[in-house]
Scaffold this motif. Structure first.
Motif, PDB file in Angstrom:
ATOM      1  N   GLU A  76      38.493  53.195  30.925  1.00  0.00           N
ATOM      2  CA  GLU A  76      37.597  53.093  29.770  1.00  0.00           C
ATOM      3  C   GLU A  76      37.334  51.624  29.437  1.00  0.00           C
ATOM      4  N   CYS A  77      38.340  50.784  29.545  1.00  0.00           N
ATOM      5  CA  CYS A  77      38.148  49.345  29.338  1.00  0.00           C
ATOM      6  C   CYS A  77      37.122  48.809  30.331  1.00  0.00           C
ATOM      7  N   VAL A  78      37.288  49.153  31.575  1.00  0.00           N
ATOM      8  CA  VAL A  78      36.379  48.682  32.626  1.00  0.00           C
ATOM      9  C   VAL A  78      34.965  49.215  32.379  1.00  0.00           C
ATOM     10  N   ARG A  79      34.849  50.458  31.962  1.00  0.00           N
ATOM     11  CA  ARG A  79      33.525  51.044  31.681  1.00  0.00           C
ATOM     12  C   ARG A  79      32.815  50.241  30.587  1.00  0.00           C
ATOM     13  N   ILE A  80      33.529  49.940  29.523  1.00  0.00           N
ATOM     14  CA  ILE A  80      32.941  49.179  28.419  1.00  0.00           C
ATOM     15  C   ILE A  80      32.590  47.758  28.867  1.00  0.00           C
ATOM     16  N   GLU A  81      33.496  47.120  29.599  1.00  0.00           N
ATOM     17  CA  GLU A  81      33.232  45.765  30.094  1.00  0.00           C
ATOM     18  C   GLU A  81      31.986  45.741  30.971  1.00  0.00           C
ATOM     19  N   ARG A  82      31.871  46.681  31.891  1.00  0.00           N
ATOM     20  CA  ARG A  82      30.717  46.728  32.794  1.00  0.00           C
ATOM     21  C   ARG A  82      29.427  47.015  32.031  1.00  0.00           C
ATOM     22  N   LYS A  83      29.505  47.890  31.057  1.00  0.00           N
ATOM     23  CA  LYS A  83      28.326  48.263  30.256  1.00  0.00           C
ATOM     24  C   LYS A  83      27.699  47.031  29.603  1.00  0.00           C
ATOM     25  N   HIS A  84      28.530  46.066  29.236  1.00  0.00           N
ATOM     26  CA  HIS A  84      28.048  44.897  28.515  1.00  0.00           C
ATOM     27  C   HIS A  84      28.047  43.622  29.351  1.00  0.00           C
ATOM     28  N   GLY A  85      28.264  43.759  30.659  1.00  0.00           N
ATOM     29  CA  GLY A  85      28.240  42.604  31.547  1.00  0.00           C
ATOM     30  C   GLY A  85      29.415  41.662  31.338  1.00  0.00           C
ATOM     31  N   LEU A  86      30.548  42.209  30.920  1.00  0.00           N
ATOM     32  CA  LEU A  86      31.714  41.398  30.602  1.00  0.00           C
ATOM     33  C   LEU A  86      32.870  41.597  31.577  1.00  0.00           C
ATOM     34  N   TYR A  87      32.658  42.401  32.597  1.00  0.00           N
ATOM     35  CA  TYR A  87      33.726  42.697  33.544  1.00  0.00           C
ATOM     36  C   TYR A  87      34.182  41.419  34.237  1.00  0.00           C
ATOM     37  N   GLY A  88      35.494  41.239  34.299  1.00  0.00           N
ATOM     38  CA  GLY A  88      36.059  40.074  34.964  1.00  0.00           C
ATOM     39  C   GLY A  88      36.457  38.960  34.010  1.00  0.00           C
ATOM     40  N   LEU A  89      36.044  39.076  32.751  1.00  0.00           N
ATOM     41  CA  LEU A  89      36.426  38.089  31.753  1.00  0.00           C
ATOM     42  C   LEU A  89      37.770  38.464  31.132  1.00  0.00           C
TER      43      LEU A  89
END
Length: 66
Positions: A18-31
């Motif tokens: 779920e964390c990864v889903r939210i991060e990807r949704k907002h272009g924040l994955y990897g931060l």
């Protein structure tokens, strides 16, 4: 529930997907979680996510997650 609250709940409960889903949704994955939180706070407030994260990472402004 806003995005930052949803992210915090997912972090606390250990729901990594779920964390990864939210991060990807907002272009924040990897931060870092701190930078993700700054971006999600900006999103919830109707501000530009990328600008808020860029200011945070460069040490400018007061775009903290709290």
């Amino acid at each position: 529930m806003n995005e930052l609250d949803a992210y915090v709940r997912a972090m606390v409960s250990g729901t990594l997907h779920e964390c990864v889903r939210i991060e990807r949704k907002h272009g924040l994955y990897g931060l870092s979680p701190e930078a993700v939180s700054v971006g999600l706070k900006a999103f919830d407030e109707g501000r530009n996510v990328d600008d808020a994260v860029d200011r945070y990472l460069s040490g400018e402004g007061s775009d903290d997650a709290g």
